[in-house]
Write a protein that holds these residues in place. Structure first.
Motif, PDB file in Angstrom:
ATOM      1  N   UNK A 163      -3.298 -21.633 -29.260  1.00  0.00           N
ATOM      2  CA  UNK A 163      -4.006 -21.540 -27.876  1.00  0.00           C
ATOM      3  C   UNK A 163      -3.347 -22.171 -26.815  1.00  0.00           C
ATOM      4  N   UNK A 164      -2.202 -22.391 -26.885  1.00  0.00           N
ATOM      5  CA  UNK A 164      -1.329 -23.164 -25.874  1.00  0.00           C
ATOM      6  C   UNK A 164      -0.290 -22.226 -25.407  1.00  0.00           C
ATOM      7  N   UNK A 168      -7.385 -14.221 -18.548  1.00  0.00           N
ATOM      8  CA  UNK A 168      -8.633 -13.489 -18.942  1.00  0.00           C
ATOM      9  C   UNK A 168      -8.458 -13.181 -20.266  1.00  0.00           C
ATOM     10  N   UNK A 169      -9.382 -13.384 -21.156  1.00  0.00           N
ATOM     11  CA  UNK A 169      -9.404 -13.387 -22.645  1.00  0.00           C
ATOM     12  C   UNK A 169      -8.464 -14.131 -23.427  1.00  0.00           C
ATOM     13  N   UNK A 170      -7.934 -15.335 -22.807  1.00  0.00           N
ATOM     14  CA  UNK A 170      -6.965 -16.169 -23.492  1.00  0.00           C
ATOM     15  C   UNK A 170      -7.567 -17.562 -23.529  1.00  0.00           C
ATOM     16  N   UNK A 171      -8.383 -17.831 -22.529  1.00  0.00           N
ATOM     17  CA  UNK A 171      -9.382 -18.987 -22.632  1.00  0.00           C
ATOM     18  C   UNK A 171     -10.981 -19.058 -22.734  1.00  0.00           C
ATOM     19  N   UNK A 172     -11.443 -19.703 -23.341  1.00  0.00           N
ATOM     20  CA  UNK A 172     -12.909 -19.698 -23.702  1.00  0.00           C
ATOM     21  C   UNK A 172     -13.796 -19.488 -22.360  1.00  0.00           C
ATOM     22  N   UNK A 173     -14.506 -18.448 -22.190  1.00  0.00           N
ATOM     23  CA  UNK A 173     -15.303 -18.319 -21.007  1.00  0.00           C
ATOM     24  C   UNK A 173     -14.857 -17.566 -19.940  1.00  0.00           C
ATOM     25  N   UNK A 178      -4.834 -24.923 -21.761  1.00  0.00           N
ATOM     26  CA  UNK A 178      -4.166 -23.923 -22.323  1.00  0.00           C
ATOM     27  C   UNK A 178      -2.552 -24.041 -22.099  1.00  0.00           C
ATOM     28  N   UNK A 179      -2.324 -24.569 -20.917  1.00  0.00           N
ATOM     29  CA  UNK A 179      -0.908 -24.561 -20.568  1.00  0.00           C
ATOM     30  C   UNK A 179      -0.305 -25.859 -21.136  1.00  0.00           C
ATOM     31  N   UNK A 180      -0.647 -26.543 -22.169  1.00  0.00           N
ATOM     32  CA  UNK A 180      -0.487 -27.538 -22.784  1.00  0.00           C
ATOM     33  C   UNK A 180      -0.313 -28.833 -21.852  1.00  0.00           C
TER      34      UNK A 180
END
Length: 176
Positions: free
Chosen positions: A160-161, A120-125, A27-29
């Motif tokens: 998503x990045x 939290x809430x930004x990546x799946x799971x 998520x941080x590219x």
């Protein structure tokens, strides 16, 4: 938060999700934070600062009053003024934190700054009820914190990045 007056106290999930650090990196590219990479110069300065602080305490605590009218004016400056209320740099809004971070870092004129990003809430799971340290540090250089909308854009997650938002994109912090 649960520490706020009148907030309901809810149980958190204490199970450590081992796959989340990899998802946070994605998520941080794919760019590891300075704390994760820990360049030797960064580590040496950090350790020296900790040692100096322990041996020669000189911490000064400061508090600041934030003028709500100033914040409102700064937020208004970010609006382009069209009938849709479009904000600069393609973000739907800027927060008070975005305004304060941009202003504070600009006043310091620092070459490198870091801000914690909660994933939290930004990546799946990774949900709000997950206990644990599911955050990382975003590194900003002067072009990245020039405006509040650039701060907002970096934490909004385009596609998503979550990365620094200056264009052209600033380079990763290195010892090179």
């Amino acid at each position: 938060t649960m520490l706020s007056a009148g907030a309901a106290v809810e149980a958190l999930n204490p199970v450590r999700k081992q796959e989340l650090p990899t998802r946070i990196l994605q998520a941080s590219g794919g760019e590891e934070s300075a704390m994760a990479v820990c360049p030797p110069g960064f580590l040496a300065r950090f350790l020296f600062g900790q040692l100096r602080g322990a041996l020669f305490p000189s911490t000064v605590h400061l508090g600041f009053h934030v003028d709500e009218e100033w914040v409102a004016a700064r937020k208004a400056e970010e609006t382009r003024g069209d009938s849709f209320g479009t904000i600069a740099d393609g973000v739907p809004f800027v927060s008070t934190n975005d305004v304060l971070v941009s202003a504070f870092l600009s006043a310091l004129k620092c070459r490198c700054a870091m801000m914690a990003i909660n994933f939290r809430g930004k990546v799946t799971g990774c949900g709000e009820a997950d206990a644990g340290n599911y955050e990382d540090l975003m590194t900003y250089m002067p072009p990245d914190y020039a405006t509040p909308s650039l701060i907002r854009r970096s934490v909004t997650g385009r596609g998503g990045v979550y990365t620094r938002a200056a264009e052209p994109r600033t380079a990763q912090l290195t010892n090179a």
